[in-house]
Every structure is written in structure tokens, then in C-alpha cells.
Design a protein around this motif. Structure first.
Motif, short mmCIF file in Angstrom:
data_model
loop_
_atom_site.label_atom_id
_atom_site.label_comp_id
_atom_site.label_asym_id
_atom_site.label_seq_id
_atom_site.Cartn_x
_atom_site.Cartn_y
_atom_site.Cartn_z
N VAL A 207 -25.27 52.75 1.35
CA VAL A 207 -25.45 54.20 1.27
C VAL A 207 -26.61 54.54 0.35
O VAL A 207 -27.44 55.41 0.66
N GLY A 208 -26.70 53.85 -0.78
CA GLY A 208 -27.81 54.09 -1.71
C GLY A 208 -29.15 53.76 -1.09
O GLY A 208 -30.14 54.46 -1.32
N ARG A 209 -29.19 52.72 -0.30
CA ARG A 209 -30.44 52.33 0.36
C ARG A 209 -30.92 53.40 1.34
O ARG A 209 -32.10 53.73 1.40
N VAL A 210 -29.98 53.97 2.08
CA VAL A 210 -30.32 55.04 3.02
C VAL A 210 -30.84 56.26 2.27
O VAL A 210 -31.85 56.86 2.65
N LEU A 211 -30.16 56.62 1.19
CA LEU A 211 -30.59 57.79 0.42
C LEU A 211 -31.94 57.56 -0.25
O LEU A 211 -32.77 58.47 -0.31
N LEU A 212 -32.19 56.35 -0.74
CA LEU A 212 -33.48 56.06 -1.35
C LEU A 212 -34.60 56.06 -0.33
O LEU A 212 -35.72 56.48 -0.63
N ARG A 213 -34.33 55.62 0.89
CA ARG A 213 -35.34 55.67 1.94
C ARG A 213 -35.74 57.12 2.21
O ARG A 213 -36.92 57.43 2.35
N LEU A 214 -34.76 58.00 2.26
CA LEU A 214 -35.04 59.43 2.46
C LEU A 214 -35.82 60.00 1.27
O LEU A 214 -36.78 60.75 1.45
N ALA A 215 -35.44 59.61 0.06
CA ALA A 215 -36.13 60.10 -1.13
C ALA A 215 -37.59 59.66 -1.15
O ALA A 215 -38.48 60.44 -1.50
N TRP A 216 -37.86 58.40 -0.79
CA TRP A 216 -39.23 57.92 -0.77
C TRP A 216 -40.07 58.68 0.26
O TRP A 216 -41.24 58.96 0.05
N ARG A 217 -39.49 59.00 1.40
CA ARG A 217 -40.22 59.77 2.41
C ARG A 217 -40.57 61.15 1.88
O ARG A 217 -41.69 61.64 2.07
N LEU A 218 -39.63 61.80 1.20
CA LEU A 218 -39.89 63.12 0.64
C LEU A 218 -40.97 63.06 -0.44
O LEU A 218 -41.85 63.93 -0.50
#
Length: 69
Positions: free
Chosen positions: A36-47
Motif C-alpha cells: 500500500v505504501g509503495r502505491v501511495l509513494l508512486r502517486l506522490a512522486w508523480r504529483l
């Protein structure tokens, strides 16, 4: 994200009563948290990347045409 119901099911069984079972359930829980953290961090890096590009374009435009912005 479908791993969370499976972890909840394992927590309710007798698997957690043995030492290796407890270790297994703990590692499954840790894996779910990391996933779950990996998915959220991927989204954060895109933003963050999108924000950097937008701000970079605004800086370049303000340097080239100072009265435009």
C-alpha cells in the motif's frame, strides 16, 4: 490491495497461535503495508514531478517575458 482481507482471515485462524504462524502472519501484514505504501509513494512522486514541471515552466516564462505573468 486484495491482500488485506486475506490477512484478516489469517489473523482469525489458529495459524497465529504457533511461533512460525505468528511470524508468517506478521510478515504478511508487513508485506501488505509495504504494498500500500509503495502505491501511495508512486502517486506522490508523480504529483511532485508534475508540480516541478509546472513551476519550471512558470520560471522560464517569467524570465523570458517578465511582464507576462
Amino acid at each position: 490491495m486484495d491482500a488485506l482481507p486475506a490477512v484478516a482471515l489469517l489473523l482469525q485462524t489458529a495459524l497465529g497461535e504457533t511461533p512460525y504462524g505468528s511470524l508468517f502472519v506478521g510478515l504478511l501484514t508487513l508485506g501488505a503495508v509495504v504494498l500500500v505504501g509503495r502505491v501511495l509513494l508512486r502517486l506522490a512522486w508523480r504529483l511532485v514531478t508534475i508540480a516541478l514541471v509546472v513551476v519550471g515552466v512558470l520560471v522560464v516564462v517569467s524570465m523570458v517575458a517578465p511582464g507576462l505573468l
